[in-house]
Design an enzyme around this catalytic site. Structure first.
Site: not given
Length: 660
Positions: A412, A474, A263, A28
């Site tokens: 999280e 859950h 890129h 890149h």
């Protein structure tokens, strides 16, 4: 400073990066070409480091969050004499080289964090800044700043599109980590084209809303403007800084500059020739850098060595004036110190009362915070449920830098990345906690922990259909198999207090491998005789007097089920062994003799018992064995009813055994 030599020094970064990518025919080039002036300014004029002591504890940290631009970092490491030779740049992306496709911590000296998954570097940068802030508050004395350094990260548009960056930088602003500075390589180009197709918000306003102060450099080639912005961020201790540097991706390549094609693909020989002309680079030989440029970089390094020498003087005086504090500081950086825990009587204390292993873990943590005072961690807004608060230690905040507990918020993914940064910084043992089902959110950063070979600790509670009424959203099913399938990753699912202590000891004594400790919400009986047996990953919990004809292999809450079924079968005259296997990975580390002793190859009748996916148990039960497991999602209802509904009963397990 001589403007001409400075321009050559910047263009050297561009030339080495473009030549390395071209030789590899992969990479890149866009970011290295556009961001070279900003990188040169940061590394040359602000970043404190010493190439002779790359692991210097008080060095400034630099994280290339846009890890695909790795040739930028490798070129800097070469020019600043940090261990990479020109031959290493010529081996970019090749097998066995020190210059892999994305920067890898522990593989290339001078790389502070493994990056590549976009935005991950920003989360780790927040962790680095938190660790520095805490250490400085804990150890610095008047006139003796033992810990005093900054954290810098270079990111791109992609990093800021990924959700992890918003999670992490939101927390950074809340905590007012004023020694954190983010450089944003703003070129408005992604792989698919101009970022306007999917990314149109005002990034500076977003960062201001997070609590950052923002600056903008309109011309990415204006070294003076970049330096002025960095200087302002350094002098202002009121907030974190976010500096937007507007660049042209693929700068210097007329046919590529400002386009998506710059890129992620080599420029091509003709374009590299045109780039040399555009940059007035008079040398046609690939990878050639004139001696005057190397001399210029050496001159910059002489100034940096002064900062290192000054810190050495501070350290010497600190150790003389505050020997107890200095000894504690040194112990924080000693990974072997935790091995003393094997003799800690409180850690291995017997318990009679049935209890949830999450509660056992919470009790163990209160012992550990005294024995391992450099623990630093928390939960994703769930500490009361995951039992991960260190009592009496306070919470880390902009008002209290000494708090050892962390409010990560409901974040999280960023939590795991930030915890990685804390651990990578050095000085602390970090842990992160949430419900087990949300390990799905943690997984990408847990994978980086494993890849970096760092001993991160994940405390994951509510480990099965025992969650009950919360229902299948859950109730984890496949998550244990997911973590077990991750290379260089340990999973412990303890059955009681003793095994929980073993899980914590194993996690803390690890030096090159992360650990997940998976814990129950429901109460479990105390079955393990000696927790140190669990340090072998699996052990014989109970046995018959004769050679076993059947072996139950169980983990966590299902060990009790296996034990009760075994008692019934033994009363019928059957020779049944129960093996508790809290950690498959640790068991596999044991000698063949030990493994054959616990699971004799001659005993082919085996049943695994675990209220999660059966995936992975085949290697232990074989073609003639069976698994009592969950291979569908759970349901909503009281835990006892769910276990009965899904067949986790003594009667069902006994019948399965009889069928064998």
């Amino acid at each position: 400073m001589n403007r001409e030599i400075e321009t050559k020094a910047i263009n050297s970064i561009r030339i080495l990066s473009a030549d390395g990518i071209q030789k590899a025919n992969s990479g890149h080039p866009g970011l290295p070409l556009g961001a070279a002036p900003a990188a040169y300014t940061l590394w040359g004029k602000f970043l404190n480091f010493n190439p002779s002591h790359l692991q210097w504890e008080n060095r400034d940290r630099f994280i290339l969050s846009a890890g695909h631009g790795s040739m930028l970092l490798y070129s800097l490491l070469h020019l600043f004499s940090c261990g990479l030779k020109k031959e290493d740049l010529m081996s970019f992306r090749q097998m066995g080289s020190l210059t892999p496709g994305h920067p890898e911590y522990g593989h290339t000296m001078g790389v502070d964090a493994t990056t590549g998954p976009l935005g991950a570097g920003l989360a780790m940068a927040v962790g680095f800044a938190m660790a520095e802030s805490h250490l400085s508050a804990e150890f610095n004395k008047e006139g003796l700043p033992l810990v005093d350094h900054r954290t810098y990260a270079l990111c791109g548009d992609g990093c800021l599109m990924e959700g992890i960056s918003s999670e992490a930088l939101s927390l950074a602003g809340t905590l007012n980590l004023h020694k954190l500075t983010i450089l944003y390589d703003s070129n408005h180009i992604s792989i698919e084209g101009n970022t306007e197709i999917a990314f149109t918000e005002n990034v500076q306003k977003r960062m201001e809303a997070f609590g950052f102060k923002t600056l903008t450099v309109e011309d990415g080639n204006d070294v003076s403007a970049i330096a002025a912005a960095l200087q302002k961020a350094k002098e202002d201790d009121s907030a974190s800084y976010f500096i937007t540097v507007k660049t042209d991706i693929g700068y210097g390549v007329p046919k590529k500059q400002g386009t998506a094609s710059a890129h992620g693909e080599p420029l091509g020989e003709e374009n590299i020739k045109e780039m040399r002309k555009f940059l007035n680079w008079e040398y046609e030989e690939a990878f050639y850098i004139p001696e005057e440029v190397y001399a210029h970089y050496q001159g910059l390094l002489e100034e940096k060595k002064k900062a290192y020498d000054a810190w050495e003087a501070v350290k010497t005086e600190y150790a003389k004036k505050y020997p107890a504090e200095y000894e504690k500081y040194v112990s924080y950086h000693d990974p072997k110190k935790v091995l003393d825990l094997v003799n800690n009587e409180g850690l291995w204390a017997k318990q009679e009362k049935a209890d949830a292993t999450r509660n056992s873990s919470g009790e163990v943590l209160q012992i550990l915070k005294e024995a391992v005072p450099n623990l630093f961690g928390g939960a994703a807004d769930l500490a009361p449920s995951t039992k991960t608060e260190m009592k009496g230690e306070g919470f880390f905040s902009k008002e209290n830098r000494l708090g050892k507990n962390i409010h990560f918020g409901v974040r999280e993914l960023a939590m795991a990345g930030i915890a990685n940064g804390i651990l990578l910084h050095g000085g602390y043992r970090s842990y992160a906690s949430t419900f087990f089902v949300f390990s799905d959110y943690i997984k990408p950063m847990a994978r980086l922990s494993a890849l970096m070979r760092i001993p991160q600790i994940f405390i994951l509670t509510h480990d099965s259909i025992g969650v009950g009424e919360d229902g299948p959203t859950h109730e984890p099913i496949e998550q244990l198999a997911m973590l077990r399938s991750t290379p260089n990753f340990r999973v412990f699912r303890p059955a009681d207090r003793q095994e929980t202590a073993a899980a914590w000891f194993s996690a803390l004594s690890s030096t090159d491998c992360p650990t997940a400790i998976v814990l129950s919400r429901q109460n479990l009986p105390q079955l393990c005789r000696d927790g140190k047996e669990a340090l072998q990953g699996a052990y014989i919990l109970s046995d018959s007097e004769k050679t076993p004809e059947l072996i139950f292999i169980a983990t966590g809450s299902e060990v009790e089920l296996a034990e009760n079924a075994a008692e019934i079968l033994r009363a019928e005259g059957r020779a049944v062994r129960v093996v508790s296997m809290p950690s498959m990975e640790v068991f596999e580390m044991q000698s063949k003799e030990y493994r054959d002793k616990v699971l004799p190859v001659s005993v082919e009748k085996r049943i695994s018992v675990e209220a999660l996916s059966s995936f992975g148990w085949g290697k232990y039960v074989g073609l003639k064995g069976k698994s009592l497991s969950m291979d569908g999602f759970g349901a909503s209802g009281p835990a006892k009813e769910l276990f009965k509904h899904f067949g986790f009963t003594v009667e069902n397990l006994v019948n399965m055994a009889r069928s064998l």
